[in-house]
Design an enzyme around this catalytic site. Structure first.
Site, PDB file in Angstrom:
ATOM      1  N   GLY A  99       0.816  -1.216   0.000  1.00 18.00           N
ATOM      2  CA  GLY A  99       0.000   0.000   0.000  1.00 18.00           C
ATOM      3  C   GLY A  99       0.843   1.257   0.000  1.00 18.00           C
ATOM      4  O   GLY A  99       0.529   2.232  -0.698  1.00 18.00           O
ATOM      5  N   ASP A 100       1.930   1.247   0.764  1.00 17.18           N
ATOM      6  CA  ASP A 100       2.861   2.389   0.783  1.00 17.18           C
ATOM      7  C   ASP A 100       3.459   2.605  -0.604  1.00 17.18           C
ATOM      8  O   ASP A 100       3.631   3.738  -1.071  1.00 17.18           O
ATOM      9  CB  ASP A 100       3.991   2.141   1.786  1.00 17.18           C
ATOM     10  CG  ASP A 100       3.487   1.710   3.148  1.00 17.18           C
ATOM     11  OD1 ASP A 100       2.416   2.180   3.559  1.00 17.18           O
ATOM     12  OD2 ASP A 100       4.168   0.901   3.793  1.00 17.18           O
TER      13      ASP A 100
END
Length: 306
Positions: free
Chosen positions: A251-252
């Site tokens: 997600g980052d």
């Protein structure tokens, strides 16, 4: 310039063994220490994309010095705020034969009022054309209003911001018009206390975040790909074929790909394409994805207007 904020970074002490037997002495087959934190992951992907960034956050004590030494191997630009208490250590235990991963995460340091103000003063050089990415958990004595205070400060200075958090902390920042927010489909459902039956319902509720002020909404859906939702259109990125090795940091990486590309192109569709590629490439890697892996996965992703 892109600034990443990791309020509560960590040394991630990753232990690998065949089986974890609680209540007994266990011996590892392998161990590694990594600089951890969602904003740090974002900066590492931006480095792969050759986009300049500066990592901000709180570090302190002997573990803080060790954290900075580990991070120096990645050649990132940093401007951390020093604190009196120790940077936390997170222990991650991977029992290979049991196919189980156990995490024990430290709480992190208490931040004094003076240290908090020093961090806020460090934001004074941020201005028009900059993007600030806030990601990850807060130190134990900082409440969700801390992210809101940062957003209000940098907005007054003319910068854009991205926030990767959930719940009320996310909703509170929407009136300040974040450049992009990225809940997964479960987090989006939780925000509105609903259950999604289909993709169209996900899009409908993503637009509620736009109505409350977000400029773009990314919704990750694991093996079903991802969505980009704007005021009048929605787009889908397919999930490329590959073996998921480690979803931590995916997600980052997606946020980094979107923000880094948007900084250079102002094109949300291309930014979405690169974000999806970065997220999947990291999921297919042991650690944060490298440029070659991102480029390869990029070719396997197509963006479809819904």
């Amino acid at each position: 310039m892109i600034y990443t904020i990791t309020v509560n970074p960590s040394i991630d002490y990753v232990l690998q063994l065949k089986n974890l037997n609680t209540g007994e002495v266990n011996r590892t087959a392998k161990d590694v220490k990594l600089p951890g934190g969602k904003g740090i992951n974002v900066s590492r992907i931006l480095k792969e994309l050759e986009v300049d960034s500066t990592a901000l956050g709180f570090v302190g004590g002997a573990t803080g010095s060790m954290f900075e030494a580990l991070l120096s191997q990645h050649d990132l630009k940093t401007a951390f705020t020093k604190v009196a208490e120790d940077t936390r250590i997170n222990v991650k235990i991977n029992a290979t034969e049991q196919n189980k991963e156990t995490e024990i995460n430290g709480a992190g340091p208490n931040i004094t009022d003076t240290e908090r103000q020093s961090f806020m003063d460090n934001l004074n050089g941020i201005g028009a054309g900059d993007i600030v990415i806030m990601a990850g958990s807060l130190c134990k004595n900082l409440d969700s209003k801390f992210y809101l205070d940062i957003a209000e400060t940098i907005q007054k200075q003319g910068a854009d911001f991205v926030i990767d958090t959930t719940g009320q902390a996310l909703l509170d920042t929407l009136p300040l018009h974040p450049l992009v927010v990225k809940p997964n489909h479960h987090e989006l459902a939780d925000l509105f206390n609903v259950t999604f039956k289909n993709e169209q319902e996900i899009i409908t509720y993503a637009r509620k975040l736009l109505d409350q002020g977000a400029k773009h909404v990314l919704v990750s859906m694991a093996g079903d790909g991802a969505l980009l939702v704007t005021k009048d259109k929605a787009y889908k990125a397919n999930a490329p074929k590959g073996t998921v090795v480690n979803s931590v940091g995916a997600g980052d990486s997606m946020i980094a790909g979107f923000a880094g590309t948007f900084m250079e192109t102002k094109d949300p569709i291309e930014s979405f394409h690169m974000g999806a590629a970065c997220g999947s490439a990291t999921a297919f890697s042991q650690d944060i994805a490298i440029k070659e892996k991102i480029d390869k996965v990029y070719q396997d992703i197509s963006i479809t207007e819904l």
